[in-house]
Design an enzyme around this catalytic site. Structure first.
Site, mmCIF file in Angstrom:
data_model
loop_
_atom_site.group_PDB
_atom_site.id
_atom_site.type_symbol
_atom_site.label_atom_id
_atom_site.label_comp_id
_atom_site.label_asym_id
_atom_site.label_seq_id
_atom_site.Cartn_x
_atom_site.Cartn_y
_atom_site.Cartn_z
ATOM 1 N N ASP A 71 0.811 -1.208 0.000
ATOM 2 C CA ASP A 71 0.000 0.000 0.000
ATOM 3 C C ASP A 71 0.848 1.264 0.000
ATOM 4 O O ASP A 71 2.064 1.225 0.180
ATOM 5 C CB ASP A 71 -0.930 0.007 1.220
ATOM 6 C CG ASP A 71 -0.251 -0.533 2.478
ATOM 7 O OD1 ASP A 71 0.909 -0.164 2.730
ATOM 8 O OD2 ASP A 71 -0.879 -1.330 3.203
ATOM 9 N N ASN A 123 -7.411 -3.802 14.344
ATOM 10 C CA ASN A 123 -8.805 -4.117 14.055
ATOM 11 C C ASN A 123 -8.951 -5.255 13.056
ATOM 12 O O ASN A 123 -10.029 -5.462 12.495
ATOM 13 C CB ASN A 123 -9.534 -2.864 13.558
ATOM 14 C CG ASN A 123 -8.891 -2.265 12.314
ATOM 15 O OD1 ASN A 123 -7.980 -2.853 11.722
ATOM 16 N ND2 ASN A 123 -9.365 -1.100 11.893
ATOM 17 N N HIS A 152 -7.196 -5.610 10.167
ATOM 18 C CA HIS A 152 -6.961 -5.315 8.751
ATOM 19 C C HIS A 152 -5.632 -5.905 8.274
ATOM 20 O O HIS A 152 -4.699 -6.079 9.042
ATOM 21 C CB HIS A 152 -7.041 -3.810 8.460
ATOM 22 C CG HIS A 152 -5.907 -2.987 8.977
ATOM 23 N ND1 HIS A 152 -6.051 -2.053 9.980
ATOM 24 C CD2 HIS A 152 -4.601 -2.910 8.611
ATOM 25 C CE1 HIS A 152 -4.904 -1.448 10.202
ATOM 26 N NE2 HIS A 152 -3.993 -1.958 9.392
ATOM 27 N N GLU A 192 -9.591 -2.259 5.581
ATOM 28 C CA GLU A 192 -10.222 -2.044 6.875
ATOM 29 C C GLU A 192 -11.445 -2.942 7.043
ATOM 30 O O GLU A 192 -11.961 -3.488 6.064
ATOM 31 C CB GLU A 192 -10.628 -0.571 6.997
ATOM 32 C CG GLU A 192 -9.483 0.413 6.891
ATOM 33 C CD GLU A 192 -8.667 0.535 8.172
ATOM 34 O OE1 GLU A 192 -8.771 -0.334 9.052
ATOM 35 O OE2 GLU A 192 -7.916 1.522 8.300
#
Length: 264
Positions: A66, A134, A136, A141
């Site tokens: 990313d 979380n 990801h 996400e």
């Protein structure tokens, strides 16, 4: 999914570095998928040391997961800069074949171009992943489509809070990123994920033992045929079947040792 629980963070990092080193030695012209973040800084330091003692990256191609939208590759908080600082500038890899999404190109075009590069140079043979608090992977996400491809993704409030420490107070942190999609990631032939620390324990449990769900994007790895999850003791603390994973890994090591002895 093979779950490897190490006694310490240092042992987990060493385990992943050895895994990558053995892979490169067996496939010198491999295609690696690479990740960023604080955990990976320590891993890349070990890989740099391995390079200094003989590990060559000369035939390797690399794809990063990313990049932030709206910042250039020269920006000190870009992932392009991160990779140069922590790995690429210190090894013998051909940087013409180190691919990172563009943060300055139009996001739609940057995503399309990156998928085209994956098609041209891939598939990724070994994908390295970290794990977000979380759940990801990449910047996929919670709520991301499990069939997603490279695209712009808005960052969650949790991710923004965790990552804002990397930006100075007078800087505005990017609110979105170009990320390889979940399907793009799971197209990889093999995946190794490393998670360290107690703050990752709940996400680890959801990934390994929870239901397959877009609310924990990493849970999709349960469906992949070749995934190794490497944890330190703290990150593994909430696993219900922790003792079973430790026992299974002991058996696996015995099998590998027996195979090695029979072929030597």
């Amino acid at each position: 999914m093979r779950v490897v629980i190490c006694d310490s963070a240092e042992a987990a990092i060493s385990r992943v570095a050895d895994h990558i080193s053995r892979h490169i030695q067996s496939q010198p012209k491999t295609v690696l998928g690479l990740a960023t973040g604080g955990t990976m800084e320590r891993l890349y330091a070990v890989l740099r040391e391995m390079h200094e003692t003989g590990l060559s990256f000369a035939g390797v191609k690399a794809f990063n997961l990313d990049e932030y939208v709206g910042i250039s590759s020269e920006h000190p908080q870009s992932y392009a800069h991160y990779m140069k600082q922590h790995l690429f500038d210190h090894i013998d890899i051909n940087q013409d074949y180190c691919f990172i999404p563009s943060g300055t190109e139009h996001p739609f075009e940057a995503s399309r171009d990156y998928e085209n590069l994956l098609s041209e140079h891939g598939p990724i043979q070994l994908q390295l992943l970290g794990l977000g608090h979380n759940g990801h992977i990449g910047f996929n996400e919670p709520g991301s489509s499990l069939a997603s491809r490279t695209r712009e993704k808005a960052l969650s409030q949790t991710t923004l809070e965790k990552n804002k420490r990397y930006f100075s107070k007078d800087e505005k942190m990017p609110l979105s990123a170009i990320t390889m999609g979940i399907q793009s990631i799971t197209d990889s032939k093999e995946i190794v994920l490393m998670a360290l620390g107690a703050e990752k324990a709940q996400a680890v449990k959801s990934m390994v033992e929870g239901p397959l769900s877009a609310f924990c994007p990493a849970s999709v790895l349960q469906m992949h045929p070749r995934v190794t999850v490497v944890l330190d003791a703290a990150a593994a603390d909430e696993l219900t079947l922790k003792d079973h994973y430790i026992f299974s890994e002991r058996l696996q090591k015995r099998r590998e040792a027996a195979v090695s002895a029979s072929t030597s």
